[in-house]
Design a protein around this motif. Sequence first.
Motif, short mmCIF file in Angstrom:
data_model
loop_
_atom_site.label_atom_id
_atom_site.label_comp_id
_atom_site.label_asym_id
_atom_site.label_seq_id
_atom_site.Cartn_x
_atom_site.Cartn_y
_atom_site.Cartn_z
N PRO A 48 26.89 19.11 -20.87
CA PRO A 48 24.75 18.58 -22.20
C PRO A 48 25.01 17.35 -22.91
O PRO A 48 26.24 17.17 -23.50
CB PRO A 48 25.25 20.38 -22.34
N LEU A 49 23.86 16.94 -22.90
CA LEU A 49 23.41 15.78 -23.66
C LEU A 49 22.24 16.40 -24.93
O LEU A 49 22.31 16.10 -25.42
CB LEU A 49 23.05 15.10 -23.22
N PRO A 61 19.59 17.86 -29.55
CA PRO A 61 20.95 16.63 -28.91
C PRO A 61 22.37 17.28 -28.83
O PRO A 61 22.79 17.98 -30.76
CB PRO A 61 20.80 15.45 -29.43
N VAL A 62 23.28 17.24 -28.25
CA VAL A 62 24.58 17.83 -28.46
C VAL A 62 25.03 16.02 -28.57
O VAL A 62 25.05 15.12 -27.64
CB VAL A 62 25.43 18.04 -26.77
N PRO A 63 25.78 15.79 -30.05
CA PRO A 63 26.30 14.73 -31.11
C PRO A 63 27.93 14.08 -29.64
O PRO A 63 28.16 15.51 -29.69
CB PRO A 63 26.30 15.56 -31.76
N ASN A 64 28.19 13.03 -29.82
CA ASN A 64 29.35 12.88 -29.35
C ASN A 64 29.81 13.81 -28.14
O ASN A 64 30.85 14.38 -28.15
CB ASN A 64 30.22 13.02 -30.45
N PRO A 72 9.21 22.63 -19.68
CA PRO A 72 10.34 21.97 -20.70
C PRO A 72 11.41 21.57 -19.39
O PRO A 72 11.85 21.77 -18.53
CB PRO A 72 11.29 23.10 -21.02
N TYR A 73 12.87 20.85 -20.06
CA TYR A 73 14.39 20.98 -19.18
C TYR A 73 15.58 20.44 -20.14
O TYR A 73 14.96 20.41 -21.66
CB TYR A 73 14.21 18.97 -18.34
N ASP A 74 16.28 20.48 -19.22
CA ASP A 74 17.93 20.13 -20.09
C ASP A 74 18.61 18.75 -19.54
O ASP A 74 18.04 17.99 -18.56
CB ASP A 74 18.92 21.33 -20.40
N LEU A 75 18.76 17.68 -20.63
CA LEU A 75 19.33 17.24 -20.09
C LEU A 75 21.13 17.10 -19.81
O LEU A 75 21.34 17.36 -20.68
CB LEU A 75 18.83 15.24 -20.88
N TYR A 112 22.90 10.60 -15.12
CA TYR A 112 22.23 11.02 -16.44
C TYR A 112 21.26 12.34 -15.79
O TYR A 112 20.56 11.69 -14.54
CB TYR A 112 20.83 10.71 -17.35
N THR A 113 21.18 13.54 -15.20
CA THR A 113 20.56 14.50 -14.55
C THR A 113 19.46 15.80 -15.89
O THR A 113 19.56 15.60 -17.05
CB THR A 113 21.14 15.64 -14.05
N ALA A 114 18.31 15.83 -15.25
CA ALA A 114 17.02 16.10 -16.05
C ALA A 114 16.90 17.49 -14.90
O ALA A 114 17.04 17.30 -13.91
CB ALA A 114 16.11 15.36 -16.10
#
Length: 172
Positions: A128-129, A116-119, A80-83, A167-169
Amino acid sequence: MKKNLLIVFIAVAAICFGFQAKAQTATSGPVTVNINLTDAISITLGASPTVDFNYTTAADYAASKTVTKANHFTVVSNKPYDLTVAATDAFTPAGGPALSIVTVTVPAATANGGTPVPNVPLSTTAAPLVNGSTASTGAVYTVDYTISNPASLLDLAGSTYSTTVTYTATQL
């Protein structure tokens, strides 16, 4: 003669049926099978990664604009990962709009099980995206770029204002 032939036939039959064929077997020693895993993660951009906001008429300056980039990038990760998203610098040429005029959103349908984090406003600080995306052999992301209030574009000289977004994962 018939009697001798019968005796020979019985003797041959007894010999043939007296021998049993025995299968031969062999067993190897133990064999070790290893699966050696290394954490792996990658991001591959889609075919046309450039995002263009075009303001060519007076009406363009009066309304919100969204540029949707389907298949914008693909993430492969065995965990699992964060973007996150970040701009490398302010818009150039100097005196352009503030980075935060552009917000970035990953629609929930393409968040690969993450939240997802909006806007998310563009900034030179990573923001964080998507949080908690699942491991995948090819999660394809759609990204919406939005300028919701173009008022800060007024009074700017006609030009192309650019920045680079990264973008970073990061595996969890």
